[in-house]
Design an enzyme around this catalytic site. Structure first.
Site, PDB file in Angstrom:
ATOM      1  N   CYS A 154     113.877 -44.146 -66.015  1.00  0.00           N
ATOM      2  CA  CYS A 154     115.250 -44.008 -65.530  1.00  0.00           C
ATOM      3  C   CYS A 154     115.909 -45.343 -65.229  1.00  0.00           C
ATOM      4  O   CYS A 154     117.126 -45.435 -65.225  1.00  0.00           O
ATOM      5  CB  CYS A 154     115.305 -43.089 -64.313  1.00  0.00           C
ATOM      6  N   CYS A 256     114.652 -36.454 -57.472  1.00  0.00           N
ATOM      7  CA  CYS A 256     114.639 -37.900 -57.270  1.00  0.00           C
ATOM      8  C   CYS A 256     113.984 -38.205 -55.938  1.00  0.00           C
ATOM      9  O   CYS A 256     114.418 -37.702 -54.895  1.00  0.00           O
ATOM     10  CB  CYS A 256     116.061 -38.468 -57.295  1.00  0.00           C
ATOM     11  N   GLN A 385     126.602 -47.927 -45.823  1.00  0.00           N
ATOM     12  CA  GLN A 385     125.300 -48.468 -46.212  1.00  0.00           C
ATOM     13  C   GLN A 385     124.406 -47.350 -46.743  1.00  0.00           C
ATOM     14  O   GLN A 385     124.229 -46.324 -46.100  1.00  0.00           O
ATOM     15  CB  GLN A 385     124.634 -49.160 -45.028  1.00  0.00           C
ATOM     16  N   ASP A 485     130.839 -60.645 -45.798  1.00  0.00           N
ATOM     17  CA  ASP A 485     129.947 -59.725 -46.506  1.00  0.00           C
ATOM     18  C   ASP A 485     130.560 -59.387 -47.866  1.00  0.00           C
ATOM     19  O   ASP A 485     130.978 -58.254 -48.122  1.00  0.00           O
ATOM     20  CB  ASP A 485     129.749 -58.455 -45.665  1.00  0.00           C
ATOM     21  N   CYS A 512     124.461 -59.112 -50.841  1.00  0.00           N
ATOM     22  CA  CYS A 512     123.613 -58.242 -51.660  1.00  0.00           C
ATOM     23  C   CYS A 512     123.225 -58.930 -52.953  1.00  0.00           C
ATOM     24  O   CYS A 512     122.605 -58.320 -53.832  1.00  0.00           O
ATOM     25  CB  CYS A 512     124.338 -56.922 -51.961  1.00  0.00           C
TER      26      CYS A 512
END
Length: 563
Positions: A154, A256, A385, A485, A512
């Site tokens: 996947c 999942c 988040q 951020d 990130c």
């Protein structure tokens, strides 16, 4: 009433949203792709570092130079098959290999350290090449059995068959290399070891995602080893995740392991029912632009009073036909945790899950979640988040880095504030929070979340931080702490120049994307020589956090202090 601000294209009304451009220096350099490799430096850097390492003898240096010369003179042909051994993982999870006797670097997806395999060269990129794995000859180190049957296909959990301890080591090493090679912070500096913190692991390695998006498709994708035989009955319709590298083929997923158990119950219920011909439901075809069902989005929150999970189901469709969805709604609403069933209607030919119109088909229009003692309402398209449990850890680290005095005297500037979660968790200890964000819906959610938690010392303004004017700083008092951020591309040079001119005592940079984070830290601390920009900050702490086990993604929290 919100006062007017001097930020160009930055007002309380909706503005045109444009994606931030990559800085030319970062975009044009192929070296950034190899920056996280401990050995992937240009020959000059290798030579300089070797001269610093007194423990290496001259003959060792000669050997290194010889390897470098061989690597620069060798370049495999496209389509050539090579026997390779993966030596490490680069940032984003690609395996790093060297062609035997040459030192030439190749990158390969879906290989892990220690794995010996046959690969075919598919692409040449400057000083390295990319290969596709054809066959594994011997397994990788730190091997474990992947509990998910789809892990090999996947693309979501590339390292599920690598022990979690090895995953953490790889991520920590990747971040360290990016800080050194992209951020240009010397690991020879005596303070470096204290700056680079060990990665914070995630206590929950499965069922940690509170949001999953599945796609409907008219053409099911099968891995090579699972291709149906001639004569087998094939069910083409599919609901699952896009096959790696394909926008139009979907790997059917029945369960999942990253999402909650209630979400898996809903997924199973939809899978059992939606293909029934009597329902008249059809998956959307991205080529013919026909069909009804586009996406199934599942979001998990928690009831504020009981703490029990509550689930939102969002059907994204090409048109508004609630009568077609009614049988599905009746079936999945029987799942006790389901408190909201939404329908986002997206009539565009694009594959986005955000609709132009939104309808409530069952229950309420939002779910709730608690974070750092605050309550947040989450709508179908609002950002939150994705790993609530680890977000508690992340936000605690941000609070610690902010170093707030707690006397209610400080000003916080919250850049790329999203739905206001970071700024609102800090608001209880400061005088005022000023948050800026480009997405109008996110600003609406931030204001709603402030009201929900009785927070009156927070102002949220909508606009594009890539288009700030020279007078942007006049829109708020000088901050004591800046929280930044940004999304994956990092900060635009205009914003970096503004921060260097603002000279706030502390900046907490949350990222990130460690690569663009390291680049921006370089600019803030060391300046930009070719633009005659001087840095004025000192990196005090760089803390990687594993928010998403079994994936290549890494979150970072960095503390900068005015030097």
């Amino acid at each position: 009433m919100m006062r007017s601000h001097s930020l160009r294209h930055l007002t309380a009304t909706t503005t045109t949203i444009s994606s931030p451009p990559w800085l030319p220096k970062f975009r044009s350099s192929s070296s950034s792709a190899l920056a996280s490799l401990s050995f992937a430096q240009n020959p000059q850097e290798n030579q300089q570092q070797q001269q610093k390492q007194q423990t290496h003898c001259d003959s060792s240096n000669d050997d290194k130079k010889s390897d470098s010369n061989r690597a620069s003179s060798y370049f495999p042909k496209r389509g050539q098959e090579l026997e390779l051994v993966c030596e490490s993982l680069a940032y984003k999870g690609k395996g790093v290999c060297k062609v035997a006797d040459t030192g030439f670097v190749v990158l390969c997806d879906r290989v892990l350290p220690g794995e010996k395999f046959i690969g075919r060269v598919t692409r040449k990129k400057g000083s390295y090449a990319e290969v596709t794995k054809l066959k594994t000859l011997s397994p990788h180190w730190d091997s474990v059995d992947a509990p998910c049957e789809y892990a090999s296909y996947c693309g979501g959990c590339k390292t599920q068959n690598l022990s979690y301890e090895a995953q953490l080591r790889a991520k920590e090493g990747q971040v360290r290399d990016l800080v050194v090679h992209v951020g240009k912070f010397s690991d020879k500096d005596p303070e470096f070891a204290g700056i680079m913190k060990p990665i914070v692991p995630c206590d929950i390695q499965f069922h940690y995602r509170n949001k999953m998006e599945f796609s409907f498709g008219p053409k099911r994708w099968f891995p090579k080893e699972s291709l149906p035989k001639r004569g087998d009955h094939i069910e083409n319709y599919s609901l699952g995740l896009h096959a790696p590298g394909f926008f139009d083929k979907v790997l059917n997923i029945d369960k999942c392991l990253l999402q909650s158990e209630p979400a898996n119950l809903v997924l199973a219920a939809v899978q059992d029912y939606w293909r029934d011909p009597q329902l008249g439901l059809s998956p959307y075809d991205v080529h013919s632009h026909s069909g009804f069902l586009k996406h199934l989005m599942l979001r998990t929150g928690s009831d504020v009073k009981t703490g029990l999970p509550e689930l939102m189901v969002n059907f994204v469709t090409s048109s508004y036909k609630p009568e077609l969805l009614k049988p599905l709604v009746e079936k999945i609403s029987s799942v006790p945790e389901v408190v909201s069933i939404m329908n986002n209607v997206n009539t565009s030919v694009g594959n986005t899950s955000v609709g132009e119109e939104e309808y409530t088909l069952f229950g309420k229009s939002n779910i709730t979640e608690t974070l750092r003692g605050l309550t947040f309402k989450i709508s179908a398209n609002s950002f939150f988040q994705t790993n609530t449990h680890q977000a508690e850890v992340l936000y605690k680290l941000i609070e610690d880095c902010a170093g707030l005095r707690g006397d209610g005297s400080e000003i916080v500037l919250d850049l790329f504030c999203g739905t206001g979660t970071i700024g609102l968790t800090l608001a209880r200890w400061v005088k005022h929070v000023y948050g800026y964000e480009v997405v109008p819906q996110a600003i609406s959610d931030a204001c709603r979340n402030a009201k929900l938690n009785n927070i009156s010392n927070a102002t949220f303004v909508q606009g594009d931080l890539n288009k700030i004017g020279e007078d942007f700083g006049n829109a708020f008092p000088k901050p004591d702490i800046v929280i930044s951020d940004p999304n994956r591309p990092g900060m635009h040079m205009k914003l970096i120049k503004f921060l260097l001119k603002l000279k706030a005592p502390r900046i907490v940079y949350v990222s990130c994307n460690p690569a663009t984070c390291a680049r921006d830290l370089d600019y803030l601390c060391h300046g930009v020589g070719d633009q005659n920009i001087k840095g004025c900050y000192k990196l005090k702490s760089f803390q990687p956090v594993d928010m998403f086990p079994h994936t290549p993604h890494i979150e970072c929290v960095c503390l900068l202090e005015l030097s």
